[in-house]
Every structure is written in structure tokens, then in C-alpha cells.
Design an enzyme around this catalytic site. Structure first.
Site, PDB file in Angstrom:
ATOM      1  N   HIS A 153       0.857  -1.183   0.000  1.00  0.00           N
ATOM      2  CA  HIS A 153       0.000   0.000   0.000  1.00  0.00           C
ATOM      3  C   HIS A 153       0.904   1.248   0.000  1.00  0.00           C
ATOM      4  CE1 HIS A 153      -3.972   1.831   1.607  1.00  0.00           C
ATOM      5  NE2 HIS A 153      -3.205   2.810   1.148  1.00  0.00           N
ATOM      6  N   GLU A 204      -2.522  -1.469  -3.223  1.00  0.00           N
ATOM      7  CA  GLU A 204      -3.621  -0.675  -2.675  1.00  0.00           C
ATOM      8  C   GLU A 204      -3.225   0.808  -2.632  1.00  0.00           C
ATOM      9  OE1 GLU A 204      -5.730  -4.032  -0.045  1.00  0.00           O
ATOM     10  OE2 GLU A 204      -4.888  -2.393   1.101  1.00  0.00           O
ATOM     11  N   THR A 230      -3.284   5.621   8.931  1.00  0.00           N
ATOM     12  CA  THR A 230      -3.575   4.378   8.212  1.00  0.00           C
ATOM     13  C   THR A 230      -4.948   4.561   7.582  1.00  0.00           C
ATOM     14  OG1 THR A 230      -3.701   1.966   8.411  1.00  0.00           O
ATOM     15  CG2 THR A 230      -4.596   3.240  10.257  1.00  0.00           C
ATOM     16  N   HIS A 272      -7.922  -5.192   7.190  1.00  0.00           N
ATOM     17  CA  HIS A 272      -7.617  -4.174   8.196  1.00  0.00           C
ATOM     18  C   HIS A 272      -7.866  -4.719   9.595  1.00  0.00           C
ATOM     19  CE1 HIS A 272      -6.241  -0.005   8.691  1.00  0.00           C
ATOM     20  NE2 HIS A 272      -6.687  -0.211   9.907  1.00  0.00           N
TER      21      HIS A 272
HETATM   22  C1  DXP Z   1      -6.507  -0.611   3.085  1.00  0.00           C
HETATM   23  C2  DXP Z   1      -6.002  -1.129   4.337  1.00  0.00           C
HETATM   24  O1  DXP Z   1      -6.735  -1.336   5.281  1.00  0.00           O
HETATM   25  C3  DXP Z   1      -4.558  -1.445   4.495  1.00  0.00           C
HETATM   26  O2  DXP Z   1      -3.845  -1.281   3.339  1.00  0.00           O
HETATM   27  C4  DXP Z   1      -3.953  -0.702   5.598  1.00  0.00           C
HETATM   28  O3  DXP Z   1      -4.396   0.591   5.562  1.00  0.00           O
HETATM   29  C5  DXP Z   1      -2.451  -0.772   5.609  1.00  0.00           C
HETATM   30  O4  DXP Z   1      -1.860   0.457   5.386  1.00  0.00           O
HETATM   31  P1  DXP Z   1      -0.739   0.989   6.392  1.00  0.00           P
HETATM   32  O5  DXP Z   1       0.261  -0.126   6.537  1.00  0.00           O
HETATM   33  O6  DXP Z   1      -0.170   2.200   5.725  1.00  0.00           O
HETATM   34  O7  DXP Z   1      -1.417   1.278   7.700  1.00  0.00           O
HETATM   35  N1  LIG Z   2      -6.035  -4.285   3.003  1.00  0.00           N
HETATM   36  C1  LIG Z   2      -5.663  -4.470   4.353  1.00  0.00           C
HETATM   37  C2  LIG Z   2      -4.213  -4.738   4.460  1.00  0.00           C
HETATM   38  O1  LIG Z   2      -3.538  -4.852   3.462  1.00  0.00           O
HETATM   39  C3  LIG Z   2      -3.577  -4.917   5.765  1.00  0.00           C
HETATM   40  O2  LIG Z   2      -4.173  -4.217   6.797  1.00  0.00           O
HETATM   41  P1  LIG Z   2      -3.537  -4.435   8.268  1.00  0.00           P
HETATM   42  O3  LIG Z   2      -3.527  -5.949   8.519  1.00  0.00           O
HETATM   43  O4  LIG Z   2      -2.131  -3.915   8.213  1.00  0.00           O
HETATM   44  O5  LIG Z   2      -4.443  -3.716   9.203  1.00  0.00           O
END
Ligand code: DXP
Ligand SMILES: NCC(=O)COP(=O)(O)O
Length: 241
Positions: A47, A74, A104, A194
Site C-alpha cells: 500500500h 492498494e 492508516t 484491516h
Molecule cells: C486498506 C487497508 O486497510 C490497508 O492497506 C492498511 O491501511 C495498511 O496500510 P498501512 O500499513 O499504511 O497502515
Molecule cells: N487491506 C488491508 C491490508 O492490506 C492490511 O491491513 P492491516 O492488517 O495492516 O491492518
């Protein structure tokens, strides 16, 4: 509830966070991505954020030759992000309405208000052979709005479920199950992510019909500090059976 097989996509943002904290190449993001797949994960998620605080745009390009499972990128479809995704051509792009300064991701799309915009970017990704998913809260109107954008899949934003589950409230799953039932009726594929963790993943999977993929990063990497990455990947795979 009948289950299909749900894929585990490991989000490696946190590996990049650790690497960037010292400016070198430890831990090696590409090696971790290769190892995680060797351990059995069926996908890699990243992401990249505009400030490149963890995943850098160059990482997204370098990972292309390493990821032989599902590659999921993402992010918020601003111009630089769209250009990056069209260049890398991952298996899937997941559109997330992040504010630039968000700690986040903290909300799903309003798929009604942003319908025309989403339609347009989704068409562009489809023209380039990239599967699309859009990040949504478990709200029926948002699932219907997602269908109208032409997206292949939705990603259910699971922070609220995870929070309630942690408090012992199993009813937090109800809006997610209802959203999944509707998404299945509409022919939308269902991903989720998430704050999913070893504690809550099995219950979530058992209550979401036809869950195709979960992307998990923060908890999975944290759990690996105690249990080891290979063990943890396999523990998730067991719980997703
Ligand atoms: C969309 C989602 O829920 C994840 O991609 C999460 O936001 C991780 O991103 P960060 O690692 O930047 O928190
Ligand atoms: N799309 C959610 C993701 O990639 C991971 O979210 P998190 O486990 O870091 O909260």
C-alpha cells in the site's frame, strides 16, 4: 456456513517501515516477499502512500519480478498512483480513499458520491487487464454503489469488526455477513482487510460466504516477532481452511 477457499495475501508495508527506519536494506523487502510466498502465502499486498513512508514506488516496481502469486497494490487513485499501477500491472488494484496525512486507512469509499470518478478509473485499469477492488464499509448502499462502478471486487474494511471482536462482541460480524450476502447476489467478489489477526480471522472467514482473499499486515508481522514468519503464515493458512 459453506466455505470456499480464501487466499492469504500478506501485506509487507511493515517490513518496509522497519527497513526505512535505518536507511539501509535490512530487512530485505524483496527477500521477505519471496520467503512469504515460499511459506505458502497466496498473495503479496503493498500500500504505497504518497510520502513513501514505508513502501516506495520503486519497491512496487522491484516486486513485480518477485511476486509470482497474486500481486495486490492498494492506494488512493491519484495520478502518481494510477501511473505506477499501470506501469507495474499487478494482478489487482485496490482503491482506498486515503487522506494524504492519514496514519492508516480509516474509511471506505462513498461509492454513491464518487461513482463517476470510480467508474472512470476502474475502466482505465480494466483496459490494462488489471482486476479492481474497492475498499468499502459494510453498508448495503455502499455495496450497491460499488456494483454500479463496474468493479470486480470489494474489500470489506474490517477495522470495526476487529474492534468489536476484541471486546467480545460477536454481533460486530452482522453487517459484514449482510454485505457479503448482497455482494454475492450482485456478483461482486469479496476481499477483506484491516486489523485482521490470528485471533479473529477464523471467525470472520466462517461468517463471510465466498470470501476470496484477506490482506493482512500489521498483526501478522507483529505476531511473527514472537512466533516466526513461517509459522505465522501457516497458522493463518490453517485458520482459513
Ligand atoms: C486498506 C487497508 O486497510 C490497508 O492497506 C492498511 O491501511 C495498511 O496500510 P498501512 O500499513 O499504511 O497502515
Ligand atoms: N487491506 C488491508 C491490508 O492490506 C492490511 O491491513 P492491516 O492488517 O495492516 O491492518
Amino acid at each position: 456456513m459453506t466455505q470456499n477457499h480464501c487466499k492469504l495475501s500478506v501485506n509487507i508495508n511493515k517490513i518496509a517501515t522497519l527497513r526505512n527506519s535505518r536507511g539501509g536494506n535490512v530487512p530485505d523487502l524483496l527477500k521477505v516477499a519471496a520467503d512469504v510466498q515460499k511459506f505458502g502465502a497466496q498473495g503479496i499486498t503493498i500500500h504505497p502512500r504518497p510520502d513513501e513512508r514505508h513502501i516506495r514506488y520503486q519497491d512496487a516496481r522491484d516486486l513485480k519480478s518477485i511476486v509470482y502469486t497474486e500481486y495486490n497494490i492498494e492506494g488512493n487513485p491519484e495520478k502518481d498512483f494510477v501511473d505506477l499501477v499501470l506501469d507495474v500491472k499487478p494482478t489487482q488494484v485496490t482503491l482506498v480513499p486515503d487522506a494524504v496525512d492519514a496514519l492508516t486507512s480509516n474509511a471506505g469509499w462513498d461509492t454513491v458520491a464518487h461513482q463517476d470518478f470510480l467508474k472512470e478509473v476502474i475502466q482505465e485499469f480494466h483496459r490494462n487487464g488489471i482486476r479492481t477492488s474497492i475498499f468499502v464499509d459494510p453498508v448495503l448502499a455502499m455495496i450497491e454503489g460499488a456494483k454500479a462502478t463496474g468493479t470486480d471486487r470489494i474489500e470489506l474494511y474490517t477495522e470495526a469488526f476487529a474492534h468489536e471482536y476484541g471486546l467480545g462482541n460477536r454481533n460486530g460480524i452482522l453487517p459484514y455477513t449482510a454485505s457479503a450476502v448482497l455482494a454475492n447476489e450482485l456478483g461482486l467478489g469479496i476481499n477483506a482487510g484491516h486489523d485482521l489477526s490470528l485471533d479473529n480471522i477464523q471467525f470472520f472467514n466462517q461468517n463471510i460466504p465466498n470470501l476470496k482473499e484477506v490482506s493482512i499486515g500489521h498483526a501478522l508481522i507483529s505476531e511473527s516477532l514472537y512466533l516466526g514468519l513461517e509459522n505465522v503464515v501457516n497458522m493463518y493458512l490453517q485458520k482459513l481452511k
